[in-house]
Design a protein around this motif. Structure first.
Motif, PDB file in Angstrom:
ATOM      1  N   ILE A  62      32.334  45.905  44.492  1.00  0.00           N
ATOM      2  CA  ILE A  62      31.577  44.864  45.167  1.00  0.00           C
ATOM      3  C   ILE A  62      30.374  45.451  45.896  1.00  0.00           C
ATOM      4  O   ILE A  62      30.533  46.373  46.686  1.00  0.00           O
TER       5      ILE A  62
ATOM      6  N   GLN B 136      36.110  39.640  38.184  1.00  0.00           N
ATOM      7  CA  GLN B 136      34.677  39.852  38.433  1.00  0.00           C
ATOM      8  C   GLN B 136      33.891  38.567  38.270  1.00  0.00           C
ATOM      9  O   GLN B 136      33.007  38.256  39.070  1.00  0.00           O
ATOM     10  N   LYS B 137      34.243  37.796  37.240  1.00  0.00           N
ATOM     11  CA  LYS B 137      33.545  36.533  36.978  1.00  0.00           C
ATOM     12  C   LYS B 137      33.716  35.570  38.155  1.00  0.00           C
ATOM     13  O   LYS B 137      32.762  34.940  38.606  1.00  0.00           O
TER      14      LYS B 137
ATOM     15  N   GLY C  63      28.822  34.130  44.216  1.00  0.00           N
ATOM     16  CA  GLY C  63      27.595  34.769  44.690  1.00  0.00           C
ATOM     17  C   GLY C  63      27.788  36.232  45.046  1.00  0.00           C
ATOM     18  O   GLY C  63      26.887  36.876  45.577  1.00  0.00           O
ATOM     19  N   ILE C  64      28.979  36.759  44.764  1.00  0.00           N
ATOM     20  CA  ILE C  64      29.248  38.161  45.068  1.00  0.00           C
ATOM     21  C   ILE C  64      28.838  39.025  43.879  1.00  0.00           C
ATOM     22  O   ILE C  64      29.242  38.767  42.749  1.00  0.00           O
ATOM     23  N   VAL C  65      28.025  40.032  44.145  1.00  0.00           N
ATOM     24  CA  VAL C  65      27.548  40.908  43.083  1.00  0.00           C
ATOM     25  C   VAL C  65      28.547  42.034  42.845  1.00  0.00           C
ATOM     26  O   VAL C  65      28.938  42.737  43.776  1.00  0.00           O
ATOM     27  N   VAL C  66      28.984  42.161  41.600  1.00  0.00           N
ATOM     28  CA  VAL C  66      29.953  43.196  41.262  1.00  0.00           C
ATOM     29  C   VAL C  66      29.372  44.117  40.196  1.00  0.00           C
ATOM     30  O   VAL C  66      29.008  43.676  39.112  1.00  0.00           O
TER      31      VAL C  66
ATOM     32  N   GLU D  21      31.539  36.643  40.995  1.00  0.00           N
ATOM     33  CA  GLU D  21      30.129  36.374  40.721  1.00  0.00           C
ATOM     34  C   GLU D  21      29.825  34.890  40.861  1.00  0.00           C
ATOM     35  O   GLU D  21      28.738  34.490  41.260  1.00  0.00           O
ATOM     36  N   GLU D  22      30.827  34.061  40.552  1.00  0.00           N
ATOM     37  CA  GLU D  22      30.672  32.614  40.713  1.00  0.00           C
ATOM     38  C   GLU D  22      30.474  32.241  42.175  1.00  0.00           C
ATOM     39  O   GLU D  22      29.895  31.206  42.503  1.00  0.00           O
TER      40      GLU D  22
END
Length: 109
Positions: free
Chosen positions: A93, A78-79, A85-88, A82-83
């Motif tokens: 997702i 997940q991290k 720019g993907i929102v989890v 998110e790095e």
DNA sequence: TACCTGACGGGCC
DNA sequence: GGGCCCGCCAGGT
């Protein structure tokens, strides 16, 4: 390592930054439509592969991070997403269909 | 050596 | 519309 594994890793490495794909899409692009599990198993063996395989960009068809448990504790799936720019949220997702990267379409196979 | 499971997907009831 | 079953290949027990 079979060519199939190599082909899977190659496709996964072709996934653009900030984009994701599904096991089924990869399997289908390889012509093994029903072998989605096979792709997942290939990811299992992708831990120590040479150019490093961004398996965190590969999720199931629902966009859920089903395989996050298999990632090293130092690099949570997940991290990593998110790095990019993907929102989890809740191991899922957000706007998966929008971020979805279809190998069949992008590679024009 | 044989059976079961495993990071999935799609079809059928 | 939701739940269940079967198919895919390979590796581990």
């Amino acid at each position: 390592m079979n060519q199939i594994y190599n082909a899977i890793y190659d496709i996964v490495r072709l996934i653009p930054y900030g984009r994701v794909t599904s096991y089924g899409a990869i399997a289908k692009s390889l012509g093994v439509g029903g072998g989605a599990r096979f792709v997942g198993w290939a990811m299992n063996a992708a831990h120590g592969v040479h150019p490093a395989v961004p398996a965190h960009r590969v999720v199931n068809r629902n966009g859920m991070l089903t395989g996050k448990h298999h990632f090293p504790a130092v690099a949570p799936m997940q991290k990593l997403l998110e790095e990019e720019g993907i929102v989890v949220i809740d191991d899922k997702i957000v706007d998966f269909e929008h971020l979805f990267w279809n190998p069949l379409t992008e590679l024009e196979l």
